[in-house]
Design a protein around this motif. Sequence first.
Motif, PDB file in Angstrom:
ATOM      1  N   ARG A   1       2.318  -0.721  -2.603  1.00 56.56           N
ATOM      2  CA  ARG A   1       2.484  -1.231  -1.377  1.00 56.56           C
ATOM      3  C   ARG A   1       3.403  -0.908  -0.576  1.00 56.56           C
ATOM      4  O   ARG A   1       3.264  -0.542   0.824  1.00 56.56           O
TER       5      ARG A   1
ATOM      6  N   LEU B   1      -2.667  -0.163  -0.047  1.00 64.13           N
ATOM      7  CA  LEU B   1      -1.939   0.426  -1.049  1.00 64.13           C
ATOM      8  C   LEU B   1      -2.294   1.982  -1.463  1.00 64.13           C
ATOM      9  O   LEU B   1      -3.441   2.439  -1.197  1.00 64.13           O
TER      10      LEU B   1
ATOM     11  N   TYR C   1       2.473  -3.077  -7.942  1.00 61.76           N
ATOM     12  CA  TYR C   1       2.059  -3.731  -6.953  1.00 61.76           C
ATOM     13  C   TYR C   1       3.119  -3.285  -5.866  1.00 61.76           C
ATOM     14  O   TYR C   1       2.790  -2.860  -4.624  1.00 61.76           O
TER      15      TYR C   1
END
Length: 289
Positions: free
Chosen positions: A37, A273, A33
Amino acid sequence: MHRIETAKMTRRTFLKKLTRTGFVTALATSFAYGYARWIEPSHLTVTHHTLSHPLIPKAFNGVKLLQFSDLHLGHYYSLERFYRIIAHINELRPDLVVFTGDLLHEANRYPDTEAVAEALAGIRAPLGKFSVYGNHDHGGYGTDIYRRLMERAGFRVLVNEHVLVRRGRQAIAVAGGDDMMLGRPDWAKMIAGIPPATYTIALVHEPDGAVETCRYPIHVQLSGHSHGGQIQLPFIGPLITPPLSERYYEGFYRVGGLVLYVNRGLGTTRVPLRFFSPPELTLFSLIHR
């Protein structure tokens, strides 16, 4: 007694393995993540390609055309990052610059249109700067905002029309279609009046429009819209692609006699993302052969 002790050890070992697996999974998920991100969305790539064709005039041999697309300014894409993109474009010293749509994520809510226009005006391209509408440029009552902004920046906004880009006595055509989702594209109108045997590059925001583009005497279509899938998984590909980019979502394709190139874009949409789909500037060298 011996069998009971063994059973206890087995349960203890199982619980340790389960805890370890959960920890590793949580760590890997957090890392993935964080990468998707914060790291990959900022990891700009410049892809270099050659477009060669007998109809490219000799006067255009070696001309550099730069494509950028899908900034989505305001949707987790800051002015500071945008300024760095402009500087990078100028460092590449393109002759022609084309933008294939989706500049502002929500045009009627974006507060810094003047700053964006001023920055885009700083792009240097001696043979011209051209753009088309994306769905976000029409959306949010953005149609007039986008046109005014791009024209102030020195971009020619092409809506079902073309221009002849000249170098000396020779020329190529740059055509642009209206957005397929929220506009009124007209391919026949877009190329009407282009002299026969003119090398023609079409800007069409949605890549799946190539199915229609290939029916006309157009040699190359440059598109964006897909964000390269934005989130891709190895051996699986993109998890979700926007409408009209399900068939073609990244890189080169041959559609009939047409060459299609799909740029991965610079910003993000839906979620902020990117995973295995880094932001992209594309620099094409035109070659007469």
